[in-house]
Design a protein around this motif. Structure first.
Motif, PDB file in Angstrom:
ATOM      1  N   GLU A  21      60.728 113.743  96.720  1.00  0.00           N
ATOM      2  CA  GLU A  21      61.840 114.646  97.007  1.00  0.00           C
ATOM      3  C   GLU A  21      62.483 114.471  98.627  1.00  0.00           C
ATOM      4  OE1 GLU A  21      61.505 118.614  96.981  1.00  0.00           O
ATOM      5  OE2 GLU A  21      63.275 119.139  95.775  1.00  0.00           O
ATOM      6  N   ASN A  22      61.137 114.684  99.252  1.00  0.00           N
ATOM      7  CA  ASN A  22      61.217 114.381 100.632  1.00  0.00           C
ATOM      8  C   ASN A  22      61.964 112.945 101.111  1.00  0.00           C
ATOM      9  OD1 ASN A  22      60.251 116.984 101.575  1.00  0.00           O
ATOM     10  ND2 ASN A  22      58.106 115.916 102.059  1.00  0.00           N
ATOM     11  N   ALA A  23      61.569 111.916 100.502  1.00  0.00           N
ATOM     12  CA  ALA A  23      62.130 110.763 100.794  1.00  0.00           C
ATOM     13  C   ALA A  23      63.615 110.622 100.600  1.00  0.00           C
ATOM     14  CB  ALA A  23      61.284 109.527  99.787  1.00  0.00           C
ATOM     15  N   ILE A  24      64.091 111.562  99.459  1.00  0.00           N
ATOM     16  CA  ILE A  24      65.510 111.401  99.036  1.00  0.00           C
ATOM     17  C   ILE A  24      66.120 112.149 100.108  1.00  0.00           C
ATOM     18  CG2 ILE A  24      67.169 111.973  97.260  1.00  0.00           C
ATOM     19  CD1 ILE A  24      65.075 111.808  95.314  1.00  0.00           C
ATOM     20  N   LYS A  25      65.484 113.475 100.506  1.00  0.00           N
ATOM     21  CA  LYS A  25      66.153 114.479 101.532  1.00  0.00           C
ATOM     22  C   LYS A  25      66.295 113.831 102.598  1.00  0.00           C
ATOM     23  CE  LYS A  25      63.767 118.273 102.013  1.00  0.00           C
ATOM     24  NZ  LYS A  25      63.030 119.599 101.692  1.00  0.00           N
ATOM     25  N   TYR A  26      65.420 113.025 103.424  1.00  0.00           N
ATOM     26  CA  TYR A  26      65.333 112.616 104.589  1.00  0.00           C
ATOM     27  C   TYR A  26      65.765 111.284 104.844  1.00  0.00           C
ATOM     28  CZ  TYR A  26      63.072 117.172 105.040  1.00  0.00           C
ATOM     29  OH  TYR A  26      62.730 118.401 105.252  1.00  0.00           O
ATOM     30  N   SER A  27      66.371 110.762 103.791  1.00  0.00           N
ATOM     31  CA  SER A  27      67.343 109.391 103.866  1.00  0.00           C
ATOM     32  C   SER A  27      68.642 109.664 103.435  1.00  0.00           C
ATOM     33  CB  SER A  27      66.828 108.390 102.676  1.00  0.00           C
ATOM     34  OG  SER A  27      65.450 108.170 102.684  1.00  0.00           O
TER      35      SER A  27
ATOM     36  N   LYS B  83      57.491 104.682  99.887  1.00  0.00           N
ATOM     37  CA  LYS B  83      58.217 104.214 101.268  1.00  0.00           C
ATOM     38  C   LYS B  83      59.706 104.499 101.060  1.00  0.00           C
ATOM     39  CE  LYS B  83      58.223  99.800 103.413  1.00  0.00           C
ATOM     40  NZ  LYS B  83      59.456  99.001 103.756  1.00  0.00           N
ATOM     41  N   ASP B  84      60.232 105.047 102.448  1.00  0.00           N
ATOM     42  CA  ASP B  84      61.675 105.133 102.236  1.00  0.00           C
ATOM     43  C   ASP B  84      62.150 104.655 103.472  1.00  0.00           C
ATOM     44  OD1 ASP B  84      61.987 107.161 104.659  1.00  0.00           O
ATOM     45  OD2 ASP B  84      60.841 108.406 103.395  1.00  0.00           O
ATOM     46  N   SER B  85      63.520 104.165 103.461  1.00  0.00           N
ATOM     47  CA  SER B  85      64.319 103.749 104.606  1.00  0.00           C
ATOM     48  C   SER B  85      65.096 104.850 105.551  1.00  0.00           C
ATOM     49  CB  SER B  85      65.102 102.576 104.359  1.00  0.00           C
ATOM     50  OG  SER B  85      66.025 102.957 103.208  1.00  0.00           O
TER      51      SER B  85
ATOM     52  N   TYR C  94      55.658 123.656 109.360  1.00  0.00           N
ATOM     53  CA  TYR C  94      56.091 122.837 110.375  1.00  0.00           C
ATOM     54  C   TYR C  94      57.353 122.077 109.963  1.00  0.00           C
ATOM     55  CZ  TYR C  94      56.362 120.119 114.547  1.00  0.00           C
ATOM     56  OH  TYR C  94      56.958 119.479 115.869  1.00  0.00           O
ATOM     57  N   ARG C  95      58.538 121.787 110.466  1.00  0.00           N
ATOM     58  CA  ARG C  95      59.430 121.064 110.339  1.00  0.00           C
ATOM     59  C   ARG C  95      59.939 120.211 111.473  1.00  0.00           C
ATOM     60  NH1 ARG C  95      64.286 123.147 107.208  1.00  0.00           N
ATOM     61  NH2 ARG C  95      63.813 121.100 105.981  1.00  0.00           N
ATOM     62  N   VAL C  96      60.242 119.143 111.311  1.00  0.00           N
ATOM     63  CA  VAL C  96      60.322 118.438 112.646  1.00  0.00           C
ATOM     64  C   VAL C  96      61.909 118.551 113.091  1.00  0.00           C
ATOM     65  CG1 VAL C  96      60.832 116.011 113.477  1.00  0.00           C
ATOM     66  CG2 VAL C  96      59.199 116.377 111.957  1.00  0.00           C
TER      67      VAL C  96
ATOM     68  N   GLY D 280      64.500 123.435 103.006  1.00  0.00           N
ATOM     69  CA  GLY D 280      62.870 123.274 102.791  1.00  0.00           C
ATOM     70  C   GLY D 280      62.247 124.363 103.472  1.00  0.00           C
ATOM     71  N   THR D 281      61.146 124.472 103.351  1.00  0.00           N
ATOM     72  CA  THR D 281      60.214 125.556 103.941  1.00  0.00           C
ATOM     73  C   THR D 281      59.211 124.976 104.813  1.00  0.00           C
ATOM     74  OG1 THR D 281      58.765 125.209 101.944  1.00  0.00           O
ATOM     75  CG2 THR D 281      60.351 126.805 101.758  1.00  0.00           C
ATOM     76  N   GLY D 282      58.824 123.595 104.807  1.00  0.00           N
ATOM     77  CA  GLY D 282      57.881 123.099 105.792  1.00  0.00           C
ATOM     78  C   GLY D 282      56.402 123.338 105.170  1.00  0.00           C
ATOM     79  N   LEU D 283      56.659 123.757 103.931  1.00  0.00           N
ATOM     80  CA  LEU D 283      55.146 124.056 103.187  1.00  0.00           C
ATOM     81  C   LEU D 283      54.787 122.645 102.168  1.00  0.00           C
ATOM     82  CD1 LEU D 283      55.280 127.742 102.176  1.00  0.00           C
ATOM     83  CD2 LEU D 283      53.703 126.352 103.647  1.00  0.00           C
ATOM     84  N   GLY D 284      55.905 121.939 101.979  1.00  0.00           N
ATOM     85  CA  GLY D 284      55.581 120.967 100.956  1.00  0.00           C
ATOM     86  C   GLY D 284      54.612 120.108 101.411  1.00  0.00           C
ATOM     87  N   LEU D 285      54.472 119.385 102.582  1.00  0.00           N
ATOM     88  CA  LEU D 285      53.462 118.641 102.843  1.00  0.00           C
ATOM     89  C   LEU D 285      52.079 118.960 103.068  1.00  0.00           C
ATOM     90  CD1 LEU D 285      55.245 116.002 105.369  1.00  0.00           C
ATOM     91  CD2 LEU D 285      54.612 115.655 102.910  1.00  0.00           C
ATOM     92  N   TYR D 286      51.996 120.333 103.593  1.00  0.00           N
ATOM     93  CA  TYR D 286      50.910 121.120 103.386  1.00  0.00           C
ATOM     94  C   TYR D 286      50.286 121.248 102.166  1.00  0.00           C
ATOM     95  CZ  TYR D 286      47.479 124.982 103.918  1.00  0.00           C
ATOM     96  OH  TYR D 286      46.391 125.757 103.837  1.00  0.00           O
TER      97      TYR D 286
END
Ligand code: ADP
Length: 256
Positions: free
Chosen positions: A161-167, A188-190, A207-209, A219-225
């Motif tokens: 979902e992140n790969a899609i969201k941040y592409s 892997k995303d581009s 944390y969110r960049v 997003g909440t910044g909790l996903g990767l945690y």
């Protein structure tokens, strides 16, 4: 502060006990601090959507908005912000279970490719909508490995979902293969990538960049945690490499 440190002399049992108590005190202080930081972060995260909801519902209740499109727009904002809170609460719930160690891994031998494919096919329509193609490169003869299927599904879900969201467009490659005693899964995303000085921080709670760039993606910044906690509870490992404006690769290592 809990107490001042009392100098401990000697090497006998009492002195050792004293040392242990002091260590415990230091740990408690550390947890207390991170708990406070955590509560501050949660309050902050809740405050923003609540401000919107309160503000726009106040306007609507005053009843002097005559344009239907305005009304609709305000309702859309309220709805979107309510969803944000709902996502946040779900993530918090998952996280609290992880934290109090209440969550028990329900391990069973599973075919990892089937699990990944389930998530990929669920998320594929969302990717297509953005003109993103998802490529599969599964090693077909992977052995079944003992995992908590439900939690691991969440890992793949969050990462893809992140790969899609941040592409913005481009392609996502999902690979699985066996190397030495590890099953390795790569996503892997581009996409927009992550600046190198931000990389170590993305695993932290909330944390969110660059808030401005991610605010609109939601997003909440909790996903990767949560992802990291789950992988580590499987005695696995997850690493990331990323180049800004080129893309990111998340790599999971699971021991056979
Ligand atoms: P969020 O809910 O913000 O997506 P995550 O914990 O999943 O929270 O991710 C933390 C931050 O890491 C994101 O806000 C984003 O800035 C960055 N990030 C995560 N995955 C990617 C990715 N595939 N490409 C670029 N940035 C990413």
């Amino acid at each position: 502060k809990y107490s001042e440190n009392i100098p401990i002399k000697g090497n006998d049992e009492i002195a050792q006990l004293g040392n242990s108590i002091q260590l415990l005190g230091e740990q408690l202080q550390y947890f207390e601090k991170s708990r406070n930081e955590f509560l501050a972060a949660v309050s902050h995260e809740l405050r923003t959507p609540l401000t919107y909801i309160k503000g726009y519902s106040d306007i609507l209740l005053k009843g002097n908005i005559y344009s239907v499109t305005d009304q609709e727009n305000y309702l859309k904002i309220i709805n979107k912000e309510a969803s944000r809170i709902s996502f946040l609460v779900n993530d918090l719930f998952e996280m609290s279970k992880l934290q109090i160690g209440e969550f028990e891994l329900n391990k069973e031998k599973a075919m990892i490719n089937m699990l990944i494919e389930k998530v990929v096919s669920n998320l594929e329509p969302a990717a297509r909508k953005k003109g993103i193609e998802i490529k599969r490169e599964y090693q077909t003869d992977l052995p079944a490995i003992p995992i908590d299927v439900h939690r691991m599904e969440q890992v793949f879900y969050n990462l893809i979902e992140n790969a899609i969201k941040y592409s913005i467009q481009g392609e996502i490659t999902v690979r699985s293969y066996l190397k030495n005693e590890f099953v390795i899964i790569e996503i892997k995303d581009s996409g927009i990538g992550i600046p190198s000085d931000e990389l170590p921080k993305i695993w932290e709670r909330f944390y969110r960049v660059d808030q401005s760039r991610t605010r609109k993606t939601g997003g909440t910044g909790l996903g990767l945690y949560v992802v990291k906690q789950i992988i580590e509870s499987h005695s696995g490992n997850i690493v990331v490499s990323s180049v800004e404006n080129e893309g990111s690769t998340f790599i999971i290592f699971l021991k056979l």
